[in-house]
Design an enzyme around this catalytic site. Structure first.
Site, PDB file in Angstrom:
ATOM      1  N   LYS A   8      18.929 -21.682  58.334  1.00 14.26           N
ATOM      2  CA  LYS A   8      20.250 -22.180  58.696  1.00 14.26           C
ATOM      3  C   LYS A   8      20.845 -23.027  57.567  1.00 14.26           C
ATOM      4  CE  LYS A   8      20.361 -20.538  62.928  1.00 14.26           C
ATOM      5  NZ  LYS A   8      21.287 -19.471  63.329  1.00 14.26           N
ATOM      6  N   ASP A  41      22.364 -18.620  57.327  1.00 13.78           N
ATOM      7  CA  ASP A  41      23.284 -18.471  58.453  1.00 13.78           C
ATOM      8  C   ASP A  41      24.019 -19.791  58.681  1.00 13.78           C
ATOM      9  OD1 ASP A  41      24.568 -17.972  60.841  1.00 13.78           O
ATOM     10  OD2 ASP A  41      22.769 -17.382  61.943  1.00 13.78           O
ATOM     11  N   GLU A  50      25.517 -15.501  56.433  1.00 11.96           N
ATOM     12  CA  GLU A  50      25.892 -15.033  57.771  1.00 11.96           C
ATOM     13  C   GLU A  50      26.882 -15.973  58.457  1.00 11.96           C
ATOM     14  OE1 GLU A  50      23.500 -14.097  61.940  1.00 11.96           O
ATOM     15  OE2 GLU A  50      22.553 -13.696  60.005  1.00 11.96           O
ATOM     16  N   GLU A  98      27.906 -11.228  65.527  1.00 11.62           N
ATOM     17  CA  GLU A  98      27.118 -11.548  66.718  1.00 11.62           C
ATOM     18  C   GLU A  98      27.969 -12.117  67.843  1.00 11.62           C
ATOM     19  OE1 GLU A  98      25.062 -15.813  66.453  1.00 11.62           O
ATOM     20  OE2 GLU A  98      24.624 -14.609  64.680  1.00 11.62           O
ATOM     21  N   ASP A 129      25.270  -7.576  68.706  1.00 12.68           N
ATOM     22  CA  ASP A 129      24.208  -8.004  69.619  1.00 12.68           C
ATOM     23  C   ASP A 129      24.343  -7.130  70.866  1.00 12.68           C
ATOM     24  OD1 ASP A 129      22.732  -9.274  71.679  1.00 12.68           O
ATOM     25  OD2 ASP A 129      22.940 -11.230  70.729  1.00 12.68           O
ATOM     26  N   HIS A 165      21.542  -8.820  66.081  1.00 10.74           N
ATOM     27  CA  HIS A 165      21.335 -10.190  66.525  1.00 10.74           C
ATOM     28  C   HIS A 165      20.679 -10.158  67.907  1.00 10.74           C
ATOM     29  CE1 HIS A 165      22.554 -13.949  68.626  1.00 10.74           C
ATOM     30  NE2 HIS A 165      22.292 -14.496  67.457  1.00 10.74           N
TER      31      HIS A 165
END
Length: 363
Positions: free
Chosen positions: A168, A197, A223, A249, A272, A299
């Site tokens: 992250k 992300d 991301e 996502e 997702d 995702h």
């Protein structure tokens, strides 16, 4: 022909084994799981499920019970597209996304599981089949982890068989993000696939600066750099940031993916299956990405999604998510040298431990 005879849906609120963190949800302690079991007139069953980050699950459950069950019961179990369209239009005026898409997804997944079981085939073969060994990565939800814990988690992921990792970003300062990515790159080595992300943290201008600052670390992708609603901004990030971008996502329809892909706002489309409209829509998004010569990633709900990427010739990486659902699944996904193996059991092969989940049942 066999008609859908019954729908059973249940909501669970499940604590995470370890509190997780990102830039927008902050500390995550629980998630909500909504399961759907369809039973046809012959007694065969299909399992579907969706999830939320600890809010909105009761609304999804209510939509399934009150609005979608009357539409689905009595439908031909083999006419999945017709049933999907019936559900979509039933909720269209008040839906077109949000909890509507989650509810439709859960039922659609159950329909595909039932269809593959009736064909006595694993879902990835039932969808056409490509390659059951799918490249995968470990998706860390670790923004607030101290650096030593972040690096130790990376070592643990590698011990589990992963050969790609996502971390992250989106800390209060870009300098902190760059320092953490630099430390991970040094720890993993130059050639190890690493993703980052941001969980929609930045404006388009901030994301462009971040993408440029992170270029030197050779990320596979950056991301969700900004909110999904800013289509023009996402196109600017791809164009001006000079960095591959994964996004999608939070998109909840085929048409949202069409808009993002058509303007050049994504490098790795990332549906997702549990929120985009189910297997029916996920495979359409994968085909849309293929038509634009883009690799599709994923995702969430990896035990199910491995089948979908195993049927997609333009698949890239499967995300193996950190929500800890594996502890409730009879046979969790197998990771072998960086690849997730789609099982050969009929249907999607996911079976929940109902007794273990019962403790967390709610609603």
């Amino acid at each position: 022909m066999s008609e859908i005879h019954r729908i059973d849906a249940v909501l669970y609120r499940i604590p995470l084994p370890v509190a997780l963190s990102d830039s927008t949800h902050h500390t995550i302690t629980h998630f909500q799981l909504i399961t759907v079991t369809l039973t046809d007139a012959d007694g065969a069953t299909g399992l579907g499920y969706t999830y939320t980050v600890d809010s909105g699950g009761a609304a999804v459950l209510a939509l399934i019970h009150n609005d979608l069950a009357p539409v689905v019961i009595g439908q031909d179990a083999d006419r999945i597209e017709a049933t999907w369209q019936a559900m979509w239009w039933r909720l269209h005026f008040g839906g077109r996304g949000g909890q509507t898409s989650l509810a439709v997804s859960a039922i659609d997944i159950a329909l595909w599981d039932l269809a593959a079981k009736r064909a006595n085939a694993p879902l990835w073969r039932h969808l056409g089949g490509f390659d059951p060994a799918v490249p995968c990565y470990a998706g860390g939800i670790d923004l607030d982890f101290p650096l030593d814990r972040l690096l130790a988690q990376a070592d643990d992921f590698q011990a589990q068989g992963f050969r790609a990792i996502k971390m992250k970003v989106g800390r209060p300062s870009l300098r902190q993000d760059v320092e953490r990515v630099a430390a991970m790159r040094a720890h993993l080595g130059d050639d190890f696939p690493l993703m980052a992300d941001a969980n929609m943290r930045w404006t388009a201008d901030e994301a462009i600066r971040a993408a440029r600052a992170l270029q030197q670390y050779g990320l596979v992708w950056l991301e969700e750099p900004t909110i999904p609603d800013d289509i023009a901004g996402q196109a600017r990030i791809v164009r001006e940031g000079g960095h591959p971008i994964a996004a999608g996502e939070n998109l909840k329809s085929l048409w949202e993916f069409k808009e993002l892909i058509a303007v050049g706002g994504v490098t790795f489309p990332e549906p997702d299956v549990a929120i985009v409209g189910g297997v029916t829509v996920f495979m359409k998004v994968a085909a849309l990405a293929e038509a634009f010569n883009l690799p599709v990633t994923s995702h969430g709900v990896h035990d199910l999604t491995v089948h979908l990427l195993a049927a997609a010739p333009n698949r890239s990486y499967l995300e193996v998510h950190g929500f800890g659902l594996d502890r409730f699944i009879a046979e969790p996904i197998e990771i072998v040298e960086g690849r997730a193996i789609a099982p050969d059991r009929p249907g999607h092969g996911v079976a929940f431990d109902a007794a273990a989940l019962e403790t967390f049942r709610t609603g």
